[in-house]
Design an enzyme around this catalytic site. Sequence first.
Site, PDB file in Angstrom:
ATOM      1  N   GLY A 205       0.780  -1.230   0.000  1.00  0.00           N
ATOM      2  CA  GLY A 205       0.000   0.000   0.000  1.00  0.00           C
ATOM      3  C   GLY A 205       0.807   1.272   0.000  1.00  0.00           C
ATOM      4  N   THR A 206       2.129   1.201  -0.154  1.00  0.00           N
ATOM      5  CA  THR A 206       2.948   2.414  -0.100  1.00  0.00           C
ATOM      6  C   THR A 206       3.109   3.091  -1.459  1.00  0.00           C
ATOM      7  OG1 THR A 206       4.899   0.969  -0.235  1.00  0.00           O
ATOM      8  CG2 THR A 206       4.236   1.735   1.938  1.00  0.00           C
ATOM      9  N   LYS A 208       4.055   1.435  -4.699  1.00  0.00           N
ATOM     10  CA  LYS A 208       5.054   0.922  -5.641  1.00  0.00           C
ATOM     11  C   LYS A 208       4.481   0.835  -7.054  1.00  0.00           C
ATOM     12  CE  LYS A 208       5.574  -2.771  -3.108  1.00  0.00           C
ATOM     13  NZ  LYS A 208       4.744  -2.357  -1.967  1.00  0.00           N
ATOM     14  N   GLU A 425     -11.422  -0.402  29.938  1.00  0.00           N
ATOM     15  CA  GLU A 425     -10.836   0.675  29.131  1.00  0.00           C
ATOM     16  C   GLU A 425     -10.367   1.824  30.002  1.00  0.00           C
ATOM     17  OE1 GLU A 425     -10.191   0.094  26.115  1.00  0.00           O
ATOM     18  OE2 GLU A 425     -11.356  -1.747  26.031  1.00  0.00           O
ATOM     19  N   HIS A 428      -6.849   1.180  31.161  1.00  0.00           N
ATOM     20  CA  HIS A 428      -5.837   1.537  30.162  1.00  0.00           C
ATOM     21  C   HIS A 428      -5.581   3.043  30.151  1.00  0.00           C
ATOM     22  CE1 HIS A 428      -5.428  -2.416  28.492  1.00  0.00           C
ATOM     23  NE2 HIS A 428      -6.696  -2.500  28.103  1.00  0.00           N
ATOM     24  N   ASP A 502      -4.432  -8.454  25.198  1.00  0.00           N
ATOM     25  CA  ASP A 502      -3.447  -7.624  25.898  1.00  0.00           C
ATOM     26  C   ASP A 502      -2.277  -8.467  26.393  1.00  0.00           C
ATOM     27  OD1 ASP A 502      -5.054  -5.396  25.548  1.00  0.00           O
ATOM     28  OD2 ASP A 502      -6.155  -5.764  27.404  1.00  0.00           O
TER      29      ASP A 502
END
Length: 650
Positions: A205-206, A208, A425, A428, A502
Amino acid sequence: MKRVTRVASFWLLMALMSLLALQFLGRSDRSAGRISPSELYRQIENDNILEVTIVGDSEVRGEFRSTVEVDNALVNEFVTNIVPGAAADLARELREREVEVDARAEPAGLLPVLVTFLPWILIIFVWIWILRSMQAGGNRAFQFGRSRARLISPDTPQGTFADVAGAEEAKAELAEIIEFLRDPPRFSRLGGRLPKGVLLVGPPGTGKTLLARAVAGEAARPFFQMSGSDFVEMFVGVGASRVRDLFEQGKAHAPCVIFVDEIDAVGRHRGAGLGGGHDEREQTLNALLVEMDGFESNDGVILLAATNRPDVLDPALLRPGRFDRQVVVDLPDVKGREGILAVHARQLPLAEDVELSLIARGTPGLSGADLSNICNEAALFAARRGVDRVSMEDFEQAKDKVMLGTERRSMVLTDSERRLTAFHEAGHVVIGVKIPGLDPVHKVTIVPRGRAMGLTASLPEEDRHSYTRDWMTGQLAMLFGGRVAEEITFGPAKVTTGAGNDIERATSMARRMVTRFGMSDRIGLMAVGDSDQEVFLGRELVQRREVSEHTARQVDEEVKQLLDAAHTKAREILEANRELLEALAEALLERETLDGNEIKLLVDGGELPPLAAGTDEPAESAVVPPESEPRALPHPKPGLGAPDPLPSPG
C-alpha cells in the site's frame, strides 16, 4: 486483409458442407419408401413386385404392383440395400417370377469423392486455421508460450510524478531512470551504462505500483506491464518461454521499461520447492536470470519490479548486474501523508473547515492506500448525509472507521458487560496518562468496533522511528491496565477473557525486548531469537533451535520478570488513582466515547458538561480548537484494551 481471409475461409467451409447436404438430398427419393431386405423378400413371395433396378452391388430400387404402407404412408416405389454379392441370386429369383429386372452401375459423381475426402479436407482446413491463429496471435488458447505483458504506448494517458506523493527519494531515483531512457548518450559518453534492473521494495500500500505507472507516463518510451504470477503455469516450460518472449519484445522496442509486479511470485529462492530444482517456477527464474544478465546482453531494456517480500528473493536475482538499484518505498512521514491526502482530495469538493495537515498528523503509520481509503470513506459519509461538500467531521468519521473499525451498535451488551468494559478501558486510560513518556490518550470508547468490545487509542505526538526501554516498559504496564482494573474493581474471581489479546501482545513485546533488543541485564546483548520454532527460511521449513536449554530457560524467566513488573506497576498506579478510574468508567457508561480533551478534563479533576437532551453530544463543548492538539491514532488491537504498539524498528 486478415479479416477478408477469415471471412473467405468461413464461406468456403459453408459451401463444402452445403454441397454435401445437397448431394445427400438429391440422392434421396421422397416418393420411394425405404424398406428392409426382409420386407423385399416378403413382397417377392407375395408376387407384388412389378419391376426392379439393381444399382451397383448393394442398392435395389423398384416398383410395387399395388401400394404398400411404409412408415405410415402408402408408396408405389421402394428402395433398399442388400448384402454385397447377393445381387445375382436376387436377380435370378426375380426372373423366375417373371419380374422385369434391370441393372446399372453406380453413377460416378461428386458424392462418392466428397464422402471419401471431405473428412480429410475438414481436418486439414481446421489445422491450417489453428496454425494461422498461433502465428497471428489472435487466439489466446494457443499462446501458452507467448508473453502476457501489456504494451503501454507513450500516447496512452498515464499518471505522472505529480500524482505521487510521500515518496520523494523514490521519485528522485526513478527520475534518473527516465533521464537515462530519454537521453542515453548523455550518460554513456563517460563509460557508464544503463541500469538493468530497479527493484521497488516496501510494505503493501505504499505506492510501488503507482510509482511504476508514473514512470510509464513520464518516460515517453514503450512500457510493458506484467504480473509475476503471469509467468508460471501448470504446463512445463511455459514460464521460461514467456520470459524469453517478453525480452524479445523489449529488445524490439528498446530503449523501454518492463514492469513486473509482485516479482516474488517467480523470484523466490531456488531449491525451496518440493520438486527440488526441477519445478516450473525455478526454470522460469533461471530464464529470467539469463535474460537479465546472461551471455547475451539486453541493452536498452530496463526491468522495473516491485515486491513487499525482498527477504524471499533469490540472491542471484538481487545482485548488481541484474537489479542494480533497490529503491525503498517506505511508509510516509507527516509531510508525505499530507501530500498524499492532497493528491486524493483533488477530486473531492472540500468544505472550508477541512485541514489536511491535521488529518495527516492524526494518521501516523498509515500507508498511501489507507489514506486513499480515508478520503473515499469521507466522501461516502458526506454523500450519505446528503450534503454537497466533504467536511472535517466526515474525515474524522472516516479516519475512525479505517483505523478503529466499523461501529457495531447493533451488538447488544448486557449492563454487566458494559460496566466491565468501561472499567477495563478506563484502566488503560489511567495508566496511559499517569506514566510519563507514553503517547497521550486520544480517544476511548466502549462502543464495539470490529472484533473489539472497546478501544483505547493513543496519540503519538510525532512519528516514532525508535523506541526507548522506558517507553516499552510503560507500554507493558498500559497493556495490563485493563486486566488490573478488572481485578481491583470486581475481584480476581471475576476477571474475564477480555485481556487475552493484551496479555498476548505484552508477552510478544517482552520477548522481543529480551531476545532482540538487548534490554535484559541478565541475557545481555545477545540476539537469541525464539527457541524451538518452525521457520520458513525461503529455502526449507525447519525446526530450528538457536539457543541452549539453559539460555532458553533464562529467556523465559526474564520475560516473566518483565511481565510481573509491569503488572505490579499497573496495580500500584490504579490503586493510587482509584477515584480517577471510577470517574472515567462512569463517564464511559454515560457517554460511551471520550476524546482527549474530555479525558484531560477528568484527569484535572473537572466535571464534564451535561449532555444535550436526546443526543450524545455535550450541551456546551469543552473541546479546545483543533489547532492546539494533533489528532492521531495508531492501529488498534483487535480486542479489548490499549492500542497495538508500533512494530519494532528492527
